[in-house]
Design an enzyme around this catalytic site. Structure first.
Site, short mmCIF file in Angstrom:
data_model
loop_
_atom_site.label_atom_id
_atom_site.label_comp_id
_atom_site.label_asym_id
_atom_site.label_seq_id
_atom_site.Cartn_x
_atom_site.Cartn_y
_atom_site.Cartn_z
N GLU A 45 -4.92 1.59 3.07
CA GLU A 45 -4.74 0.44 3.96
C GLU A 45 -4.72 0.86 5.41
OE1 GLU A 45 -2.44 -2.59 6.34
OE2 GLU A 45 -2.08 -0.45 6.02
N GLU A 46 -4.14 2.03 5.67
CA GLU A 46 -3.97 2.48 7.05
C GLU A 46 -5.29 2.83 7.75
OE1 GLU A 46 -1.45 2.00 8.59
OE2 GLU A 46 0.34 2.21 7.36
N ASP A 104 6.32 2.09 6.10
CA ASP A 104 5.03 1.42 6.08
C ASP A 104 4.11 2.20 5.15
OD1 ASP A 104 2.73 -0.02 6.67
OD2 ASP A 104 2.44 0.90 8.63
N HIS A 120 4.21 4.30 12.15
CA HIS A 120 3.17 5.27 12.53
C HIS A 120 3.65 6.38 13.45
CE1 HIS A 120 -0.41 2.31 11.63
NE2 HIS A 120 0.56 2.27 10.71
N HIS A 156 0.84 -1.20 0.00
CA HIS A 156 0.00 0.00 0.00
C HIS A 156 0.87 1.24 0.00
CE1 HIS A 156 0.49 1.04 4.37
NE2 HIS A 156 0.61 -0.26 4.53
N ASP A 198 4.44 -6.10 3.73
CA ASP A 198 3.96 -5.08 4.66
C ASP A 198 4.28 -5.42 6.11
OD1 ASP A 198 2.68 -2.75 5.44
OD2 ASP A 198 0.68 -3.62 5.40
N ASP A 237 -0.39 4.42 0.82
CA ASP A 237 -0.79 5.45 1.78
C ASP A 237 0.02 5.30 3.06
OD1 ASP A 237 -2.27 3.02 2.44
OD2 ASP A 237 -3.40 4.23 3.88
#
Length: 413
Positions: free
Chosen positions: A177-178, A143, A382, A80, A200, A82
């Site tokens: 995805e997040e 990520d 994150h 992903h 991932d 995003d």
């Protein structure tokens, strides 16, 4: 492979702000995700992939045609693009720590932001390596832009090295995805793979085919706002009721006190005032029965509060987000075995474990595309303490190459 080219590719990707937004109503949830979509589409065409397409929702798909005459299952690799809305993804300024010595890393001297090796002891796994960090003011975006860079780099290498035999390979890059919506509009029949791997995961060696069962919950508490000078017997303070309701959740069943296959309740945010408070939380458990019991417990707590506080109104919405993909992958365990052997062939020790989270693969597995998860190499996702050991980036590419080679070889037998 040209290591500098791969690192430059990763840096180019992370400098594009592509955060998703849980409040967004479109797909992608943010317009800025289209910036990296356009970049990736052009790059996939430039390296020579076939059938490079992007749909109206920002899902990118492309093909590397088979170079063997015998029948080989079509497999896929997915990542992903995003990044998490939990922390700023703008103005990413990666820093390089060469020959890491095992000590603390100063991310931002001015703001006194330090990546501490005592607080984050996993750092010591990467002594002697080059590590890419943030400058303390944003997340890094490994990520999952590490996963994107690994897949693009592996496909470019395969195009340049036709002596590596492989079947048809499909790749896909997804939005959102997040915020749990990555696979919602993923066209599995169009993708056309028998199985796929999401790139991932985190630490080198991670191989996961078991995820949480997941649900999101929203609680709306309606109170009564009255001037505090005349509030006795009249005011119903939704803020205080919200704090008491949160305290009623099991105190040890929260992310910071659980590990392994232990489930939890996680209060994501709370906002409001005396009149109205909104609580958002998530529910997680690997065991489906325990997962359902958690949802029932939350419902019971809310109902109990409604009984005790009849002058207030408590509204609860619970929505399942994804389920444990183990249920769909165990019947086709050879796809995990291929990835495990590929790691060993690439000189990586496989670490098979359950994901304390979810990937696009969890939902895709239930849409008919079994999809284990493989490490992408980034750590501390994150947030500002995110980092990427450079050798992990290269090893993930090696694993992709070994998977496609092993899949073709197994089909000859």
């Amino acid at each position: 492979m040209e290591e500098k080219k791969i690192i430059d590719r990763f840096i180019r990707y992370v400098k594009v702000d592509s955060q998703s937004d849980p409040e967004g109503t479109e797909t992608p949830s943010t317009q800025k995700q289209w910036d990296i979509v356009h970049l990736l589409v052009e790059e996939l065409k430039e390296i020579g992939l076939s059938e490079v397409e992007v749909d109206q929702y920002g899902y990118i798909m492309a093909t590397l045609p088979s170079n063997v005459s015998h029948t080989v299952p079509t497999i896929g690799f997915i990542a992903h693009y995003d990044t998490s809305p939990d922390f700023s993804g703008a103005n990413v300024n990666p820093q390089f720590v060469h020959n890491y010595d095992g000590g603390d890393i100063v991310l931002n001297a001015k703001e006194n932001i330090v990546l501490s090796s005592s607080y984050f002891p996993d750092l010591k796994k990467y002594i002697g390596q080059t590590i890419i960090t943030t400058d303390g003011l944003s997340l890094l975006g490994a990520d999952d832009k590490a996963g994107v860079a690994e897949i693009v780099s592996a496909m470019e290498y395969l195009l340049a090295h036709p002596e590596i035999k492989h079947g048809k390979i499909r790749i896909a890059f997804t939005p959102d995805e997040e915020i749990g919506k990555g696979p919602h509009k993923f066209d599995v029949p169009k993708f056309g793979a028998q199985w796929a791997y999401t790139m991932d995961g985190s630490h080198i060696g991670e191989l996961e085919y078991e995820s949480f069962n997941a649900a999101g919950a929203k609680i709306h508490i309606k109170g009564k706002s009255v001037h505090p000078g005349t509030a006795k017997g009249r005011m119903v303070n939704a803020v205080l009721l919200a704090s008491k309701l949160i305290e009623a959740l099991p105190e040890n069943e929260i992310p910071e006190r659980t590990e392994g296959r232990e489930g939890f309740f996680h209060v994501m945010n709370i906002k409001g005032d005396v009149e109205n408070v909104y609580i958002n939380l998530i529910i997680r458990d690997h065991d489906r029965n325990k997962f359902n019991a958690r949802k029932e417990l939350l419902s019971t707590i809310v109902k109990d509060f409604q009984q005790k506080h009849k002058d207030a109104v408590f509204e609860l919405e619970v929505e399942d987000q994804y389920y444990n993909m183990r249920e769909k992958i165990e019947p086709v365990m050879h796809i995990v075995e291929i990835a495990e052997q590929a790691m060993k062939d690439a000189g990586v020790t496989p670490v098979i474990q359950a994901i304390r989270g979810g990937t696009d693969g969890a939902q895709l597995s239930f849409k008919g595309l079994p999809c284990p998860n493989i490490f992408a190499g980034g750590v501390n996702f994150h947030g500002k303490y995110e980092y990427l050991p450079v050798p992990s980036l290269f090893k993930a590419i090696d694993v992709i190459l070994k998977i496609v080679e092993l899949t073709a070889k197994r089909s000859e037998q």
